[in-house]
Enzyme design. Structure first.
Site, mmCIF file in Angstrom:
data_model
loop_
_atom_site.group_PDB
_atom_site.id
_atom_site.type_symbol
_atom_site.label_atom_id
_atom_site.label_comp_id
_atom_site.label_asym_id
_atom_site.label_seq_id
_atom_site.Cartn_x
_atom_site.Cartn_y
_atom_site.Cartn_z
ATOM 1 N N ARG A 189 11.257 -1.386 10.846
ATOM 2 C CA ARG A 189 10.216 -1.043 11.810
ATOM 3 C C ARG A 189 10.222 -2.037 12.964
ATOM 4 O O ARG A 189 10.321 -3.237 12.743
ATOM 5 C CB ARG A 189 8.847 -1.060 11.117
ATOM 6 C CG ARG A 189 8.545 0.234 10.397
ATOM 7 C CD ARG A 189 7.298 0.151 9.593
ATOM 8 N NE ARG A 189 6.158 -0.441 10.280
ATOM 9 C CZ ARG A 189 4.928 -0.446 9.784
ATOM 10 N NH1 ARG A 189 4.690 0.117 8.619
ATOM 11 N NH2 ARG A 189 3.943 -1.006 10.436
ATOM 12 N N ARG A 205 -9.581 0.674 9.008
ATOM 13 C CA ARG A 205 -9.048 -0.653 9.283
ATOM 14 C C ARG A 205 -10.076 -1.528 9.980
ATOM 15 O O ARG A 205 -9.782 -2.672 10.325
ATOM 16 C CB ARG A 205 -7.842 -0.517 10.180
ATOM 17 C CG ARG A 205 -6.531 -0.667 9.352
ATOM 18 C CD ARG A 205 -5.495 -1.065 10.158
ATOM 19 N NE ARG A 205 -4.204 -1.460 9.986
ATOM 20 C CZ ARG A 205 -3.163 -0.810 9.539
ATOM 21 N NH1 ARG A 205 -3.290 0.350 9.004
ATOM 22 N NH2 ARG A 205 -1.980 -1.328 9.594
ATOM 23 N N ARG A 217 11.903 -6.030 5.180
ATOM 24 C CA ARG A 217 11.578 -4.644 4.821
ATOM 25 C C ARG A 217 12.444 -3.606 5.536
ATOM 26 O O ARG A 217 12.677 -3.711 6.742
ATOM 27 C CB ARG A 217 10.093 -4.406 5.169
ATOM 28 C CG ARG A 217 9.590 -3.067 4.761
ATOM 29 C CD ARG A 217 8.116 -3.046 4.640
ATOM 30 N NE ARG A 217 7.426 -2.995 5.927
ATOM 31 C CZ ARG A 217 6.128 -2.727 6.045
ATOM 32 N NH1 ARG A 217 5.386 -2.529 4.973
ATOM 33 N NH2 ARG A 217 5.582 -2.692 7.232
ATOM 34 N N LYS A 252 0.830 -1.212 0.000
ATOM 35 C CA LYS A 252 0.000 0.000 0.000
ATOM 36 C C LYS A 252 0.866 1.264 0.000
ATOM 37 O O LYS A 252 0.591 2.196 -0.727
ATOM 38 C CB LYS A 252 -0.936 0.020 1.220
ATOM 39 C CG LYS A 252 -1.915 -1.131 1.280
ATOM 40 C CD LYS A 252 -2.931 -0.961 2.397
ATOM 41 C CE LYS A 252 -2.352 -0.945 3.785
ATOM 42 N NZ LYS A 252 -1.696 -2.202 4.202
ATOM 43 N N ARG A 261 -0.186 -8.834 13.486
ATOM 44 C CA ARG A 261 -0.762 -7.820 12.578
ATOM 45 C C ARG A 261 -1.591 -8.490 11.488
ATOM 46 O O ARG A 261 -2.651 -7.987 11.102
ATOM 47 C CB ARG A 261 0.360 -6.956 11.970
ATOM 48 C CG ARG A 261 0.926 -5.976 12.987
ATOM 49 C CD ARG A 261 2.269 -5.420 12.553
ATOM 50 N NE ARG A 261 2.186 -4.668 11.321
ATOM 51 C CZ ARG A 261 3.206 -4.518 10.479
ATOM 52 N NH1 ARG A 261 4.364 -5.071 10.731
ATOM 53 N NH2 ARG A 261 3.053 -3.818 9.390
HETATM 54 P P1 AMP Z 1 0.844 0.506 9.247
HETATM 55 O O1 AMP Z 1 2.006 1.399 9.055
HETATM 56 O O2 AMP Z 1 -0.339 0.905 8.399
HETATM 57 O O3 AMP Z 1 1.193 -0.953 9.104
HETATM 58 O O4 AMP Z 1 0.353 0.697 10.762
HETATM 59 C C1 AMP Z 1 1.223 0.429 11.864
HETATM 60 C C2 AMP Z 1 0.410 0.324 13.126
HETATM 61 O O5 AMP Z 1 -0.266 1.571 13.384
HETATM 62 C C3 AMP Z 1 -0.712 -0.706 13.104
HETATM 63 O O6 AMP Z 1 -0.240 -2.031 13.397
HETATM 64 C C4 AMP Z 1 -1.625 -0.167 14.201
HETATM 65 O O7 AMP Z 1 -1.104 -0.428 15.493
HETATM 66 C C5 AMP Z 1 -1.541 1.340 13.959
HETATM 67 N N1 AMP Z 1 -2.572 1.774 12.997
HETATM 68 C C6 AMP Z 1 -2.382 2.244 11.735
HETATM 69 N N2 AMP Z 1 -3.552 2.550 11.142
HETATM 70 C C7 AMP Z 1 -4.519 2.262 12.051
HETATM 71 C C8 AMP Z 1 -5.944 2.343 12.042
HETATM 72 N N3 AMP Z 1 -6.622 2.781 10.956
HETATM 73 N N4 AMP Z 1 -6.607 1.951 13.161
HETATM 74 C C9 AMP Z 1 -5.945 1.536 14.249
HETATM 75 N N5 AMP Z 1 -4.615 1.399 14.329
HETATM 76 C C10 AMP Z 1 -3.895 1.778 13.243
#
Ligand code: AMP
Length: 216
Positions: free
Chosen positions: A160, A88, A127, A13, A171
């Site tokens: 990360r 999400r 990554r 994404k 996740r």
């Molecule tokens: P990402 O970078 O999109 O993989 O997000 C990293 C982390 O941020 C996720 O594992 C969640 O802990 C938090 N996070 C990101 N987007 C959301 C969302 N829309 N709702 C809740 N937690 C989020």
């Protein structure tokens, strides 16, 4: 135009959002990036989100939704947004629809980038991300030209903390339980576009662009 990018962690994404936002002049809003930036600055929002992120869990809706609505109210979001990592879960999707409807706006399309679970695990474990511009790299499939350095801006690359095997598994579990139902939600709304997320970033980008072309 409001476009949502849907897909599991590691589906690509972020990579596709960077390509699309540049070429289509849409503002890229990535909730994960917003949380990480807040954490880096030591803001209260980041500190609240930290423990959830470390465990691979979703940050509670009351924190996340407010943060996104504030971001969407900024002037650079007026002409169009590419949402990456939000919504999400169903609650977030419904609140977003309602908030946009109040401004006579609506989500145009939700692009679902589909990738097999085995491939996701492989991608996430190698990554590396630029600390400065968030461009993602992969040790094997898309390494940077110079080790540890971003090709685009020269920024430092890092892994990360939530890309460890255990957190990645959590996740993905959260994704299948809470986020995957959104595929049905946007299908029901007649907005879902599904593309295969396997292949090179350019191939996937080409599929997205052709899926977004208005059908005659
Ligand atoms: P990402 O970078 O999109 O993989 O997000 C990293 C982390 O941020 C996720 O594992 C969640 O802990 C938090 N996070 C990101 N987007 C959301 C969302 N829309 N709702 C809740 N937690 C989020």
């Amino acid at each position: 135009m409001y476009i949502i990018l849907l897909g599991a962690p590691g589906a690509g994404k972020g990579t596709q959002a960077a390509l699309l936002s540049e070429k289509r002049k849409l503002t890229h809003v990535a909730t994960g990036d917003l949380f990480r930036q807040a954490l880096e600055k030591g803001d209260e929002l980041g500190l609240k989100a930290k423990s959830y992120m470390e465990k691979g869990k979703l940050v509670p809706d009351e924190i996340t939704i407010q943060m996104v609505l504030n971001r969407l109210a900024a002037p650079d979001c007026k002409s169009g947004v590419l949402l990456d990592g939000f919504p999400r879960n169903l609650e977030q999707a419904k609140v977003l629809d309602k908030a946009l409807a109040q401004q006579d706006k609506a989500i145009d399309k939700a692009v679902y980038i589909k990738v097999s679970e085995g491939e996701l695990l492989k991608r996430l474990s190698g990554r590396w991300i630029c600390r400065n511009c968030q461009t993602p790299y992969h040790e094997v499939t898309s390494p940077p030209k110079a080790r540890g350095k971003c090709d685009k801006c020269g920024g430092e690359l890092y892994q990360r903390p939530d890309d460890t095997v255990e957190t990645v598994k959590k996740r993905l579990e959260v994704y299948f339980a809470q986020t995957a139902p959104l595929i049905e939600y946007y299908t029901g709304a007649g907005k879902l576009l599904e593309v295969s997320g396997e292949g090179s970033p350019e191939e996937i980008y080409g599929r997205i662009v052709s899926a977004l072309k208005p059908k005659k």
